[in-house]
Motif scaffolding. Structure first.
Motif, PDB file in Angstrom:
ATOM      1  N   SER A 105     -49.951  10.375  10.131  1.00 32.02           N
ATOM      2  CA  SER A 105     -48.835   9.446  10.341  1.00 32.02           C
ATOM      3  C   SER A 105     -49.173   8.471  11.448  1.00 32.02           C
ATOM      4  O   SER A 105     -48.719   8.605  12.582  1.00 32.02           O
ATOM      5  CB  SER A 105     -47.561  10.241  10.699  1.00 32.02           C
ATOM      6  OG  SER A 105     -47.269  11.192   9.708  1.00 32.02           O
ATOM      7  N   ASN A 106     -49.971   7.499  11.120  1.00 30.54           N
ATOM      8  CA  ASN A 106     -50.384   6.502  12.099  1.00 30.54           C
ATOM      9  C   ASN A 106     -49.618   5.189  11.964  1.00 30.54           C
ATOM     10  O   ASN A 106     -49.964   4.192  12.592  1.00 30.54           O
ATOM     11  CB  ASN A 106     -51.890   6.234  11.966  1.00 30.54           C
ATOM     12  CG  ASN A 106     -52.713   7.456  12.331  1.00 30.54           C
ATOM     13  OD1 ASN A 106     -52.400   8.138  13.300  1.00 30.54           O
ATOM     14  ND2 ASN A 106     -53.748   7.736  11.559  1.00 30.54           N
ATOM     15  N   ASP A 107     -48.602   5.179  11.110  1.00 31.98           N
ATOM     16  CA  ASP A 107     -47.834   3.949  10.937  1.00 31.98           C
ATOM     17  C   ASP A 107     -46.873   3.753  12.101  1.00 31.98           C
ATOM     18  O   ASP A 107     -46.688   4.620  12.943  1.00 31.98           O
ATOM     19  CB  ASP A 107     -47.063   3.988   9.610  1.00 31.98           C
ATOM     20  CG  ASP A 107     -46.068   5.142   9.558  1.00 31.98           C
ATOM     21  OD1 ASP A 107     -45.007   5.009  10.189  1.00 31.98           O
ATOM     22  OD2 ASP A 107     -46.352   6.160   8.897  1.00 31.98           O
ATOM     23  N   ASN A 108     -46.260   2.604  12.149  1.00 28.93           N
ATOM     24  CA  ASN A 108     -45.307   2.271  13.210  1.00 28.93           C
ATOM     25  C   ASN A 108     -43.877   2.195  12.686  1.00 28.93           C
ATOM     26  O   ASN A 108     -43.046   1.487  13.234  1.00 28.93           O
ATOM     27  CB  ASN A 108     -45.699   0.951  13.872  1.00 28.93           C
ATOM     28  CG  ASN A 108     -47.002   1.071  14.628  1.00 28.93           C
ATOM     29  OD1 ASN A 108     -47.198   2.015  15.373  1.00 28.93           O
ATOM     30  ND2 ASN A 108     -47.903   0.116  14.417  1.00 28.93           N
ATOM     31  N   SER A 109     -43.601   2.927  11.621  1.00 27.75           N
ATOM     32  CA  SER A 109     -42.276   2.897  11.014  1.00 27.75           C
ATOM     33  C   SER A 109     -41.265   3.644  11.872  1.00 27.75           C
ATOM     34  O   SER A 109     -41.605   4.334  12.835  1.00 27.75           O
ATOM     35  CB  SER A 109     -42.319   3.526   9.620  1.00 27.75           C
ATOM     36  OG  SER A 109     -42.537   4.923   9.717  1.00 27.75           O
ATOM     37  N   PHE A 110     -40.010   3.497  11.489  1.00 28.09           N
ATOM     38  CA  PHE A 110     -38.913   4.171  12.190  1.00 28.09           C
ATOM     39  C   PHE A 110     -39.106   5.686  12.186  1.00 28.09           C
ATOM     40  O   PHE A 110     -38.685   6.383  13.102  1.00 28.09           O
ATOM     41  CB  PHE A 110     -37.588   3.790  11.520  1.00 28.09           C
ATOM     42  CG  PHE A 110     -36.385   4.464  12.113  1.00 28.09           C
ATOM     43  CD1 PHE A 110     -35.883   4.063  13.345  1.00 28.09           C
ATOM     44  CD2 PHE A 110     -35.760   5.511  11.447  1.00 28.09           C
ATOM     45  CE1 PHE A 110     -34.773   4.686  13.899  1.00 28.09           C
ATOM     46  CE2 PHE A 110     -34.652   6.134  11.991  1.00 28.09           C
ATOM     47  CZ  PHE A 110     -34.150   5.714  13.222  1.00 28.09           C
ATOM     48  N   ASP A 111     -39.765   6.183  11.138  1.00 32.62           N
ATOM     49  CA  ASP A 111     -39.916   7.626  10.967  1.00 32.62           C
ATOM     50  C   ASP A 111     -41.173   8.196  11.627  1.00 32.62           C
ATOM     51  O   ASP A 111     -41.469   9.373  11.478  1.00 32.62           O
ATOM     52  CB  ASP A 111     -39.975   7.974   9.469  1.00 32.62           C
ATOM     53  CG  ASP A 111     -38.659   7.708   8.760  1.00 32.62           C
ATOM     54  OD1 ASP A 111     -37.608   7.959   9.355  1.00 32.62           O
ATOM     55  OD2 ASP A 111     -38.701   7.240   7.609  1.00 32.62           O
ATOM     56  N   LYS A 112     -41.925   7.383  12.352  1.00 29.95           N
ATOM     57  CA  LYS A 112     -43.252   7.824  12.802  1.00 29.95           C
ATOM     58  C   LYS A 112     -43.206   9.073  13.677  1.00 29.95           C
ATOM     59  O   LYS A 112     -44.057   9.956  13.544  1.00 29.95           O
ATOM     60  CB  LYS A 112     -43.970   6.697  13.539  1.00 29.95           C
ATOM     61  CG  LYS A 112     -43.336   6.275  14.864  1.00 29.95           C
ATOM     62  CD  LYS A 112     -44.155   5.174  15.526  1.00 29.95           C
ATOM     63  CE  LYS A 112     -43.537   4.772  16.865  1.00 29.95           C
ATOM     64  NZ  LYS A 112     -44.323   3.710  17.526  1.00 29.95           N
ATOM     65  N   ILE A 113     -42.244   9.164  14.587  1.00 28.06           N
ATOM     66  CA  ILE A 113     -42.191  10.330  15.482  1.00 28.06           C
ATOM     67  C   ILE A 113     -41.884  11.593  14.690  1.00 28.06           C
ATOM     68  O   ILE A 113     -42.506  12.638  14.896  1.00 28.06           O
ATOM     69  CB  ILE A 113     -41.156  10.110  16.601  1.00 28.06           C
ATOM     70  CG1 ILE A 113     -41.664   9.048  17.576  1.00 28.06           C
ATOM     71  CG2 ILE A 113     -40.867  11.409  17.339  1.00 28.06           C
ATOM     72  CD1 ILE A 113     -40.730   8.754  18.719  1.00 28.06           C
ATOM     73  N   ALA A 114     -40.940  11.513  13.761  1.00 35.28           N
ATOM     74  CA  ALA A 114     -40.605  12.676  12.933  1.00 35.28           C
ATOM     75  C   ALA A 114     -41.804  13.106  12.091  1.00 35.28           C
ATOM     76  O   ALA A 114     -42.110  14.294  11.979  1.00 35.28           O
ATOM     77  CB  ALA A 114     -39.415  12.357  12.046  1.00 35.28           C
TER      78      ALA A 114
ATOM     79  N   TRP B 291     -42.217  16.449   9.936  1.00 34.37           N
ATOM     80  CA  TRP B 291     -41.058  16.171   9.100  1.00 34.37           C
ATOM     81  C   TRP B 291     -41.353  15.016   8.161  1.00 34.37           C
ATOM     82  O   TRP B 291     -42.150  14.136   8.481  1.00 34.37           O
ATOM     83  CB  TRP B 291     -39.841  15.832   9.967  1.00 34.37           C
ATOM     84  CG  TRP B 291     -39.365  16.965  10.813  1.00 34.37           C
ATOM     85  CD1 TRP B 291     -39.774  17.262  12.077  1.00 34.37           C
ATOM     86  CD2 TRP B 291     -38.401  17.959  10.469  1.00 34.37           C
ATOM     87  NE1 TRP B 291     -39.127  18.383  12.537  1.00 34.37           N
ATOM     88  CE2 TRP B 291     -38.270  18.831  11.575  1.00 34.37           C
ATOM     89  CE3 TRP B 291     -37.628  18.191   9.333  1.00 34.37           C
ATOM     90  CZ2 TRP B 291     -37.400  19.928  11.576  1.00 34.37           C
ATOM     91  CZ3 TRP B 291     -36.755  19.282   9.333  1.00 34.37           C
ATOM     92  CH2 TRP B 291     -36.653  20.132  10.441  1.00 34.37           C
ATOM     93  N   GLU B 292     -40.671  14.991   7.017  1.00 39.49           N
ATOM     94  CA  GLU B 292     -40.901  13.936   6.033  1.00 39.49           C
ATOM     95  C   GLU B 292     -40.273  12.618   6.448  1.00 39.49           C
ATOM     96  O   GLU B 292     -40.749  11.546   6.078  1.00 39.49           O
ATOM     97  CB  GLU B 292     -40.350  14.374   4.672  1.00 39.49           C
ATOM     98  CG  GLU B 292     -41.082  15.573   4.083  1.00 39.49           C
ATOM     99  CD  GLU B 292     -40.410  16.089   2.830  1.00 39.49           C
ATOM    100  OE1 GLU B 292     -39.721  15.300   2.154  1.00 39.49           O
ATOM    101  OE2 GLU B 292     -40.578  17.277   2.513  1.00 39.49           O
ATOM    102  N   SER B 293     -39.197  12.702   7.214  1.00 43.44           N
ATOM    103  CA  SER B 293     -38.511  11.501   7.672  1.00 43.44           C
ATOM    104  C   SER B 293     -37.614  11.860   8.841  1.00 43.44           C
ATOM    105  O   SER B 293     -37.291  13.025   9.080  1.00 43.44           O
ATOM    106  CB  SER B 293     -37.656  10.882   6.552  1.00 43.44           C
ATOM    107  OG  SER B 293     -36.574  11.741   6.237  1.00 43.44           O
ATOM    108  N   CYS B 294     -37.186  10.824   9.559  1.00 43.55           N
ATOM    109  CA  CYS B 294     -36.247  11.029  10.657  1.00 43.55           C
ATOM    110  C   CYS B 294     -34.915  11.568  10.140  1.00 43.55           C
ATOM    111  O   CYS B 294     -34.302  12.439  10.760  1.00 43.55           O
ATOM    112  CB  CYS B 294     -36.045   9.703  11.392  1.00 43.55           C
ATOM    113  SG  CYS B 294     -34.995   9.817  12.853  1.00 43.55           S
ATOM    114  N   THR B 295     -34.485  11.058   8.995  1.00 50.40           N
ATOM    115  CA  THR B 295     -33.223  11.517   8.406  1.00 50.40           C
ATOM    116  C   THR B 295     -33.261  13.002   8.106  1.00 50.40           C
ATOM    117  O   THR B 295     -32.332  13.750   8.445  1.00 50.40           O
ATOM    118  CB  THR B 295     -32.915  10.738   7.114  1.00 50.40           C
ATOM    119  OG1 THR B 295     -32.778   9.353   7.428  1.00 50.40           O
ATOM    120  CG2 THR B 295     -31.632  11.245   6.469  1.00 50.40           C
ATOM    121  N   LEU B 296     -34.341  13.459   7.479  1.00 47.19           N
ATOM    122  CA  LEU B 296     -34.462  14.874   7.145  1.00 47.19           C
ATOM    123  C   LEU B 296     -34.583  15.731   8.401  1.00 47.19           C
ATOM    124  O   LEU B 296     -34.054  16.848   8.456  1.00 47.19           O
ATOM    125  CB  LEU B 296     -35.680  15.092   6.245  1.00 47.19           C
ATOM    126  CG  LEU B 296     -35.718  16.414   5.461  1.00 47.19           C
ATOM    127  CD1 LEU B 296     -34.469  16.553   4.584  1.00 47.19           C
ATOM    128  CD2 LEU B 296     -36.965  16.484   4.610  1.00 47.19           C
TER     129      LEU B 296
END
Length: 232
Positions: free
Chosen positions: A22-31, A36-41
């Motif tokens: 997970s080297n992207d800079n998306s909203f979900d990167k920390i999760a 985790w699959e996403s911040c929401t999950l």
């Protein structure tokens, strides 16, 4: 059968591998970097793990978060549960703890420890609530499928959690009953448990009376499952 250094190295390798994906800079990167699959999950999991009908979070004085990653759980507790007590997060990866301190270390109620939960000294330490959302996820029987080593580590972890917790425990695990066999075979580094296995381990290691609920999320038939115990 059980080697502490081998256990530590396998755990570190498992989570370093997830972080490297997970080297992207998306909203979900920390999760994503902590598995985790996403911040929401991730936040759905937090909500399931921290909702106890018997407990008012405003009365909770201490929490231990095992495998805390970047410490995001404490943000959820402060913002959504009105938790005002002391939070301790422990993780086996130094870079996770470094980042957690940057994010949440300015709050003097938060404490982050770099360490191996099963190797550290917990003498005379107790917490109102103990939460683990990742410690049972690693297959320690590699290159074979998960088996006796993984189950032995799970038993040791749950026994120690039971010893440290005063009021309640939440334990995340992958539910074998809800996980397709083809996916289990391709995710060889992950461990899966039947709810009955977790129930039996809890029964074997507990010397306390408790109420137990087991809940899968985001839907009832999902593999992501949390066992919650409240002592009575």
């Amino acid at each position: 059968m059980y080697n502490q250094e081998e256990y530590k190295l396998q755990t570190q390798a498992f989570y370093l591998d997830r972080a490297s994906r997970s080297n992207d800079n998306s909203f979900d990167k920390i999760a994503k970097r902590v598995g985790w699959e996403s911040c929401t999950l991730q936040y759905i999991g937090f909500e399931v793990a921290t909702t106890y009908h018997e407990i008012n979070w405003q009365n909770i004085k201490s929490v231990l978060d095992i495998g805390c990653g970047y410490g995001t759980l404490v943000q959820h507790l402060r913002e959504n549960k009105n938790f005002q007590g002391n939070y301790t997060g422990i993780d086996i990866l130094p870079n996770f703890i470094e980042e957690a301190k940057k994010l949440y270390g300015s709050d003097e109620r938060n404490n982050f420890i770099e360490g191996d939960f099963l190797a550290d000294d917990w003498s005379n330490k107790y917490y109102d609530i103990v939460i683990s959302l990742g410690i049972l996820g690693v297959n320690y029987d590699q290159p074979n499928q998960y088996g006796e080593k993984s189950k032995y580590c799970a038993k040791r972890a749950i026994a120690l959690m039971m010893k440290l917790a005063k009021l309640a425990i939440s334990i995340y695990f992958l539910n074998e009953d809800n996980f397709p066999i083809l996916q289990r075979l391709t995710n060889f580094d992950m461990a899966f448990y039947q709810p009955e296995e977790i129930q039996q381990i809890i029964k074997e290691v507990s010397d306390k009376k408790y109420n137990l609920t087991i809940e899968s999320f985001p839907e009832a038939n999902d593999a992501k499952t949390i066992a919650k115990l409240c002592f009575v």
